[in-house]
Design an enzyme around this catalytic site. Sequence first.
Site, PDB file in Angstrom:
ATOM      1  CE  LYS A  75      -3.162  -2.876   0.001  1.00  0.00           C
ATOM      2  NZ  LYS A  75      -3.925  -3.349  -1.366  1.00  0.00           N
ATOM      3  N   GLY A 101      -8.988  -3.776   5.681  1.00  0.00           N
ATOM      4  CA  GLY A 101      -9.213  -3.543   7.211  1.00  0.00           C
ATOM      5  C   GLY A 101      -8.190  -4.118   8.209  1.00  0.00           C
ATOM      6  CD  GLU A 150      -4.077   7.001   4.207  1.00  0.00           C
ATOM      7  OE1 GLU A 150      -5.461   6.911   4.327  1.00  0.00           O
ATOM      8  OE2 GLU A 150      -3.727   6.848   3.040  1.00  0.00           O
ATOM      9  CB  ILE A 171     -11.659  10.458   5.262  1.00  0.00           C
ATOM     10  CG1 ILE A 171     -10.274  10.838   4.679  1.00  0.00           C
ATOM     11  CG2 ILE A 171     -12.651  11.397   4.789  1.00  0.00           C
ATOM     12  CD1 ILE A 171      -9.879  12.229   4.807  1.00  0.00           C
ATOM     13  CD  GLU A 193      -6.998  -1.317   0.045  1.00  0.00           C
ATOM     14  OE1 GLU A 193      -7.324  -2.157  -0.317  1.00  0.00           O
ATOM     15  OE2 GLU A 193      -6.982  -1.175   1.200  1.00  0.00           O
ATOM     16  CG  ASN A 201      -9.332  -3.817  -5.117  1.00  0.00           C
ATOM     17  OD1 ASN A 201      -8.441  -3.960  -4.095  1.00  0.00           O
ATOM     18  ND2 ASN A 201     -10.644  -3.348  -4.952  1.00  0.00           N
ATOM     19  NE  ARG A 208     -10.884  -8.663  -6.013  1.00  0.00           N
ATOM     20  CZ  ARG A 208     -10.497  -8.114  -5.076  1.00  0.00           C
ATOM     21  NH1 ARG A 208      -9.275  -7.642  -4.632  1.00  0.00           N
ATOM     22  NH2 ARG A 208     -11.428  -7.188  -4.317  1.00  0.00           N
TER      23      ARG A 208
HETATM   24  C1  MV4 Z   1      -9.685   5.021   5.514  1.00  0.00           C
HETATM   25  C2  MV4 Z   1     -10.783   5.431   6.199  1.00  0.00           C
HETATM   26  C3  MV4 Z   1     -10.999   6.684   6.853  1.00  0.00           C
HETATM   27  N1  MV4 Z   1      -9.757   7.623   6.590  1.00  0.00           N
HETATM   28  N2  MV4 Z   1      -8.693   5.750   5.704  1.00  0.00           N
HETATM   29  C4  MV4 Z   1     -10.894   0.575   5.136  1.00  0.00           C
HETATM   30  C5  MV4 Z   1     -10.325  -0.693   4.609  1.00  0.00           C
HETATM   31  C6  MV4 Z   1      -9.242  -0.320   3.878  1.00  0.00           C
HETATM   32  N3  MV4 Z   1      -9.201  -0.486   2.590  1.00  0.00           N
HETATM   33  C7  MV4 Z   1      -9.155   1.398   4.104  1.00  0.00           C
HETATM   34  N4  MV4 Z   1     -10.286   1.523   4.775  1.00  0.00           N
HETATM   35  C8  MV4 Z   1     -10.470   2.886   5.671  1.00  0.00           C
HETATM   36  N5  MV4 Z   1      -9.297   3.591   5.227  1.00  0.00           N
HETATM   37  C9  MV4 Z   1      -8.591   7.219   5.915  1.00  0.00           C
HETATM   38  N6  MV4 Z   1      -7.430   7.949   5.870  1.00  0.00           N
HETATM   39  C10 MV4 Z   1     -11.884   4.682   6.390  1.00  0.00           C
HETATM   40  C11 MV4 Z   1     -11.709   3.365   5.877  1.00  0.00           C
HETATM   41  C12 MV4 Z   1     -12.785   2.361   6.270  1.00  0.00           C
HETATM   42  C13 MV4 Z   1     -13.516   1.852   5.280  1.00  0.00           C
HETATM   43  C14 MV4 Z   1     -13.039   2.437   4.037  1.00  0.00           C
HETATM   44  C15 MV4 Z   1     -14.178   1.547   2.718  1.00  0.00           C
HETATM   45  C16 MV4 Z   1     -15.117   1.072   3.264  1.00  0.00           C
HETATM   46  C17 MV4 Z   1     -15.324   0.712   4.352  1.00  0.00           C
HETATM   47  C18 MV4 Z   1     -14.611   1.155   5.460  1.00  0.00           C
HETATM   48  C19 MV4 Z   1     -14.988   0.662   6.613  1.00  0.00           C
HETATM   49  C20 MV4 Z   1     -14.276   1.566   7.722  1.00  0.00           C
HETATM   50  C21 MV4 Z   1     -13.119   2.308   7.434  1.00  0.00           C
END
Ligand code: MV4
Length: 448
Positions: free
Chosen positions: A116, A165, A200, A203, A288, A290, A292
């Site tokens: 990442k 997560g 980070e 958000i 991110e 993906n 696939r």
């Molecule tokens: C975050 C975020 C808030 N702020 N990054 C969750 C999985 C991973 N792919 C990144 N994720 C998050 N990153 C920052 N800077 C909140 C999440 C997040 C989330 C993101 C997408 C879908 C569901 C989520 C559930 C909880 C937290």
Amino acid sequence: MFSKILIANRGEIALRIIRTCKEMGIRTVAVYSTADKESLHVRFADEAVCIGPASSAESYLSIPKIMAAVEITNADAIHPGYGFLAENADFAEVCTEYGIKFIGPTPEMIRKMGDKVTAKDTMIKAGVPVVPGSDGLLKNLKEGLKVAKKVGYPIILKATAGGGGKGMRIVWQEDEFESQWNMARQEAKAAFGNDGMYVEKFIEEPRHIEFQIIGDQYGKVVHLSERDCSIQRRHQKLVEEAPSPFMTDELRERMGNAAIKAGEAINYEGVGTVEFLVDKHREFYFMEMNTRIQVEHPVTEEVIDHDLIKEQIKVAAGEPLVGDNYIPTMHSIECRINAEDPFNGFRPSPGKISSFHSAKGHGVRVDTHVYAGYTVPPYYDSMIAKLICKAQTREECIKKMQRALDEFIVEGIKTTVPFHQRLMKDQNFKDGNFHTGFLNDFNLEDED
Ligand code: MV4
């Protein structure tokens, strides 16, 4: 074009890939574990090879077993589906060494996006917006504290090897930083054997909006519009839709361009998804990528009226992309039907399906490998079907989904159907008023 594709997967996606191959005149090889010998992907493929016992590690995740199946069947390409080996760079590399086309990007692209910090750094250099935070990996606790103070609390600690997560911790104030740092690192070390962390800004209440992209082998990348995947529970998506109810023409233009830039930055080849977080001010940040085909690809297929697996196979075979970005005109929603009990914390509910009646009718699509008499094995993912509806507007699509859910009957096991029935009646969902934390305070027993 390929003459024979081995599908290194199971369940609905294996069947989904077989269907497209048949339409393209490509022969298919299914692989299966002993737990899946009654599965439809085994019956519908031209050939099927048993690759081991129920345990994924000894079957669908075993590179030697799959390469042996390729060798005895003389397949010239492998489709990995999603999950299992789909984002395993070593597997893609072994395929290349064997002279077998891995239907997906190169091992280098998979590796770059799998780490990442490297992915984020690549996006910064490409001019794609990212969440403010540390410049690469944190050297130690002290540096983490310093960066956190600079960007301001709350912050989120993330594992560079993570995704979905795992190894992630929110820190609300400075005095919690050290303990969260230690826990996140331990979790990452145990899960990935890599405890590299980055910070980070956190958000709050973001939406998860992702763009489908496709790139050919000659450097052309286009986007196929977005999906909203904000309705999820503990990082498991439950409902996806296209387009996002939060989208505007102006935001799609900006995000679509960023998604293309992301793909071009790594010369991306194949179908891929660029995930963004979008805050309430419609500011968006790369999260991110993906590498696939994803579970939720059908909602995009429905709104753009193209077979994404077919497009994926065509670019893998070296065909150049024709056409441009696609802007949807229809609306589509997918409900994931899982063998889980939504009234008991979504606890898995494997077992024999005594009766099964699929939803049908205009604008209704069901992607599934199950049937009446099928036994859902306890060893794999609990998804048994994807119910996908399509209509002219979001409002009509929700009504169609309500109707389709009412006629979707599965007996013998518990499913997530009642959860979806309740969600489709929720006023905030109907208003498009939701974010990734929506299900945290959603009560299945509540009435509107
Ligand atoms: C975050 C975020 C808030 N702020 N990054 C969750 C999985 C991973 N792919 C990144 N994720 C998050 N990153 C920052 N800077 C909140 C999440 C997040 C989330 C993101 C997408 C879908 C569901 C989520 C559930 C909880 C937290």
